[in-house]
Design a protein around this motif. Structure first.
Motif, short mmCIF file in Angstrom:
data_model
loop_
_atom_site.label_atom_id
_atom_site.label_comp_id
_atom_site.label_asym_id
_atom_site.label_seq_id
_atom_site.Cartn_x
_atom_site.Cartn_y
_atom_site.Cartn_z
N ARG A 85 39.97 42.40 34.18
CA ARG A 85 39.41 41.06 33.99
C ARG A 85 38.24 41.10 33.03
O ARG A 85 37.85 40.08 32.48
CB ARG A 85 38.98 40.47 35.34
N HIS A 86 37.64 42.29 32.87
CA HIS A 86 36.54 42.42 31.91
C HIS A 86 37.04 42.86 30.53
O HIS A 86 36.37 42.65 29.54
CB HIS A 86 35.52 43.44 32.42
N VAL A 87 38.18 43.53 30.54
CA VAL A 87 38.71 44.05 29.28
C VAL A 87 40.09 43.44 29.07
O VAL A 87 41.08 43.89 29.63
CB VAL A 87 38.81 45.59 29.31
N GLY A 88 40.15 42.39 28.26
CA GLY A 88 41.42 41.69 28.02
C GLY A 88 42.27 42.43 27.01
O GLY A 88 41.79 43.34 26.31
N MET A 89 43.55 42.06 26.95
CA MET A 89 44.44 42.79 26.06
C MET A 89 45.47 41.86 25.43
O MET A 89 46.00 40.95 26.06
CB MET A 89 45.16 43.89 26.84
N VAL A 90 45.74 42.11 24.15
CA VAL A 90 46.80 41.41 23.42
C VAL A 90 47.78 42.46 22.94
O VAL A 90 47.36 43.52 22.45
CB VAL A 90 46.21 40.63 22.22
N HIS B 215 56.30 41.09 29.91
CA HIS B 215 55.74 40.05 30.77
C HIS B 215 54.98 40.65 31.93
O HIS B 215 53.95 40.13 32.35
CB HIS B 215 56.85 39.11 31.26
N GLU B 216 55.51 41.77 32.45
CA GLU B 216 54.77 42.42 33.54
C GLU B 216 53.41 42.89 33.04
O GLU B 216 52.39 42.72 33.71
CB GLU B 216 55.57 43.63 34.05
N GLU B 217 53.40 43.47 31.85
CA GLU B 217 52.13 43.97 31.32
C GLU B 217 51.19 42.82 30.99
O GLU B 217 49.98 42.95 31.16
CB GLU B 217 52.39 44.83 30.07
N ALA B 219 50.86 40.10 32.59
CA ALA B 219 50.22 39.69 33.84
C ALA B 219 49.18 40.71 34.28
O ALA B 219 48.04 40.37 34.61
CB ALA B 219 51.27 39.48 34.93
N LEU B 220 49.55 42.00 34.26
CA LEU B 220 48.63 43.03 34.71
C LEU B 220 47.37 43.07 33.84
O LEU B 220 46.27 43.28 34.33
CB LEU B 220 49.32 44.40 34.68
N ALA B 221 47.56 42.87 32.52
CA ALA B 221 46.43 42.98 31.60
C ALA B 221 45.42 41.85 31.82
O ALA B 221 44.28 41.94 31.37
CB ALA B 221 46.91 42.97 30.15
N MET B 222 45.85 40.76 32.48
CA MET B 222 44.90 39.70 32.77
C MET B 222 44.17 39.93 34.07
O MET B 222 43.38 39.09 34.50
CB MET B 222 45.64 38.35 32.86
N GLY B 223 44.47 41.04 34.72
CA GLY B 223 43.82 41.31 35.98
C GLY B 223 44.61 40.79 37.16
O GLY B 223 44.03 40.39 38.17
N ALA B 224 45.93 40.77 37.04
CA ALA B 224 46.76 40.38 38.17
C ALA B 224 46.95 41.59 39.08
O ALA B 224 47.08 42.72 38.60
CB ALA B 224 48.11 39.88 37.69
N THR B 225 46.96 41.34 40.40
CA THR B 225 47.34 42.41 41.31
C THR B 225 48.86 42.57 41.23
O THR B 225 49.53 41.79 40.57
CB THR B 225 46.96 42.04 42.76
N ARG B 226 49.37 43.58 41.91
CA ARG B 226 50.80 43.82 41.85
C ARG B 226 51.60 42.59 42.32
O ARG B 226 52.56 42.17 41.71
CB ARG B 226 51.15 45.05 42.70
N TRP B 227 51.13 42.02 43.42
CA TRP B 227 51.83 40.86 43.99
C TRP B 227 51.74 39.67 43.05
O TRP B 227 52.71 38.93 42.85
CB TRP B 227 51.25 40.56 45.37
N GLU B 228 50.57 39.48 42.41
CA GLU B 228 50.44 38.37 41.47
C GLU B 228 51.32 38.59 40.25
O GLU B 228 51.89 37.65 39.71
CB GLU B 228 48.98 38.23 41.04
N MET B 229 51.44 39.85 39.85
CA MET B 229 52.33 40.16 38.73
C MET B 229 53.77 39.80 39.11
O MET B 229 54.50 39.21 38.30
CB MET B 229 52.21 41.66 38.40
#
Lengths: 259, 334
Positions: A85-90, B215-217, B219-229
């Motif tokens: 959440r602190h390190v975003g990614m594209v 799409h999985e990545e 979600a995860l890259a935004m700080g999603a937990t496994r379940w949120e992903m």
């Protein structure tokens, strides 16, 4: 908002395979740092250790430390979910969620972790994030259309809007333009120049001209051969790297003699 | 090269441009695959025609003379074929729906565990075991269900009726008791659920595994937990697959004969209570029970019931397709 990153003696493993060896470098806040190097040199792998996204691959692990404003991201008890959440990614290929509308895509990250947001705040955030990604004027009349209805370049800017909507400190970009045409690439590069006023940006690119155009500092990664680990060869101000690199390998690479 | 030659002489690495061999094979393969495809239509049409033709006498018998000769239709009790069909359709749909309500969440859970949570070695073993479950013949399920599961579940039914009897599906008989044998609709539903779980699991597992990594990545890259992903990337992507798998399962549950026949204590009524014996029956099990002793008229009447089952399955499939296509703009196929 922005934070600096210091990496000390970082090794990255896939199971027992050493993919990246002994990287130490510093990433300054409010700047664009570019990682360049030939395919397979570990620059993307290394980038992913900065938000712990490499952990998605089973067996991937690191040794060493990544300090974000002095806090080690790999300390016991640090939650990778919080790190991201602190390190975003594209990513390399634009990946808006196909089942969500443009507006829902922008808000996707904000609504995570049981956060609620009022309708008015949500509308404001959609607009500010899309403006931040230079996409607002193009999509403001069709926010409820699926994100996949946009062109590739627009989709990538939508992904950037989605990443900045959660207000990260650092933005990682893994070859963000490699799937885009030159016009869209230019749009993203211009955007990076605006974003660096607020965010620390790290970009991996295959395109040396792009690194020269957009970055303040450049790091060159190289690999001795197949099966060997990738290493950081040299890191310096971009202007210096492209005019008077101190390593022979860097000079060979940027002058197109290999890679 | 400047001279003009016949096309058959022009060669690219020695092959004349008019070569026939390749095209013949192409035509044969096209013929074979087109024939296989049309076979489906022919079979479907043949079954539908058979059902209609054979059921016609029973369906068009307005005077009642014809159906009077069918032993299990008892006009003195005021029952006609239509009434019996009504009871059976109700029983079939009720038992199958409850089976799906049990099986679908379980199957999605199992599929998700295999595709996204379990370590690889455990996932492989578990997937194999689920596939094995699909290989068990329904008559074995019937035996096991009737002899082991039903006696085991009976005390639970009483408990269910004691505590949740206010809910129509779990309502006990008027004296507050439930069937002492446990051979009730809920037992049939539970055994059917066990039988359709492997089907739904296998299909949804494959769909979940095909979720794009991108799409999985994302979600995860935004700080999603496994379940949120899973909620953000896996479920939306697999939605049409889940619906399709459920409908496949429903198809099996609607048509399943043997297990229901061996477990259920049958009866004809519009009772919502799943815990009362001798209240429900399904079309397939009814046909199986009556067929051996049916006379000509009886067979025609039974085939009319089969036609009803055919129409129900057809409607279910059309409904599923409609659900899947409703939001195709957002499906990720574009």
């Amino acid at each position: 908002m922005t934070k600096r990153i210091d990496v000390n003696n970082l090794n990255v493993y896939y199971s027992n395979f050493l993919a990246v060896e002994d990287v130490s470098l510093a990433i300054e806040p409010k700047s664009v740092t570019a990682f360049i190097g030939p395919s397979g040199c570990g620059k993307s792998t290394f980038l992913r250790t900065l938000n712990r996204m490499h952990e998605v691959i089973p067996g991937a692990r690191v040794e060493g430390e990544v300090l974000m404003d002095g806090v080690n991201l790999y300390e016991a008890g640090v939650d990778p979910v919080a790190v991201r959440r602190h390190v975003g990614m594209v990513f390399q290929r634009p990946n808006p969620f196909p089942t969500m509308s443009i507006a829902e895509n922008v808000l996707a990250g904000v609504k995570l972790n049981n956060k609620r947001i009022s309708r008015a705040d949500a509308d404001d955030l959609v607009e500010s994030s899309l403006r931040g990604a230079n996409l607002w004027e193009e999509v403001k009349d069709r926010l409820d259309k699926p994100g996949s209805s946009l062109s590739g370049g627009q989709q990538q800017r939508l992904c950037i809007a989605r990443a900045i909507a959660i207000k990260p400190d650092i933005l990682l970009m893994d070859e963000p333009c490699s799937a885009l045409d030159p016009i869209s690439t230019l749009a993203i590069e211009d955007l990076m120049q605006e974003l660096k006023d607020e965010y620390t940006i790290v970009i991996v690119t295959h395109n040396m001209q792009q690194a020269a155009r957009v970055s303040d500092r450049t790091a060159f990664f190289n690999i001795a051969g197949t099966g060997k680990p990738g290493k950081l060869i040299e890191m310096n101000d971009t202007a210096t790297m492209f005019s008077t690199p101190s390593e022979k390998a860097t000079e060979d690479y940027i002058s197109g003699r290999f890679g | 090269m400047s001279t003009t030659r016949a096309a058959s002489e022009v060669t690219a690495e020695g092959t004349p441009l008019t070569a026939h061999t390749e095209r013949a094979a192409n035509k044969i393969f096209f013929g074979l695959s087109a024939a296989s495809a049309s076979l489906i239509l022919v079979v479907l049409a043949a079954v539908a025609t058979f059902l209609l033709l054979e059921a016609w006498p029973a369906l068009t018998d307005s005077s009642g003379d014809y159906l009077d000769k069918v032993a299990w239709i008892s006009p003195e009790k005021g029952q006609s074929l239509i009434e019996i069909a009504g009871y059976l359709i109700f029983g079939t749909v009720l038992i199958s729906t409850v089976a799906l309500l049990i099986a679908t969440p379980l199957s999605i859970g199992i599929a998700l565990f295999i595709s996204h949570y379990a370590p690889r070695r455990l996932a492989t073993g578990l997937a194999y075991m689920v596939d094995l479950l699909a290989a068990i013949p329904s008559v074995v399920y019937g035996l096991w269900g009737g002899m082991v599961l039903v006696p085991f579940l009976q005390p639970f039914y009483q408990w269910l009726a004691d505590w949740f009897g206010w809910f129509p599906l779990f309502a006990p008989a008027e004296d507050g008791t439930v069937s002492a044998t446990g051979r009730v609709a809920l037992s049939a539903s539970i055994v059917l659920a066990i039988m359709v779980i492997p089907i739904i699991t296998a299909v949804t597992r494959e769909v979940f595994l095909q979720t794009p990594k991108l799409h999985e990545e994302a979600a995860l890259a935004m700080g999603a937990t496994r379940w949120e992903m899973v909620r953000m990337a896996v479920f939306p992507f697999g939605r049409s697959g889940i619906v399709g798998a459920t409908m496949l399962g429903l198809g099996r549950a609607l048509g399943e004969t043997m297990a229901v026949y061996m477990i259920l204590s049958v009866g004809l009524s519009y009772s919502w209570s799943l815990l009362n014996a001798s209240s429900h029956n399904t079309i397939a099990s009814y046909i199986a029970a009556q067929f051996p002793e049916a006379n000509t008229q009886g067979v025609s009447a039974l085939i009319a019931l089969g036609l009803a089952l055919f129409v129900i399955t057809l409607l279910v499939n059309m409904l599923a397709r409609w659900i899947v296509s409703r939001r195709s703009e957002f499906s990720g196929a574009n």
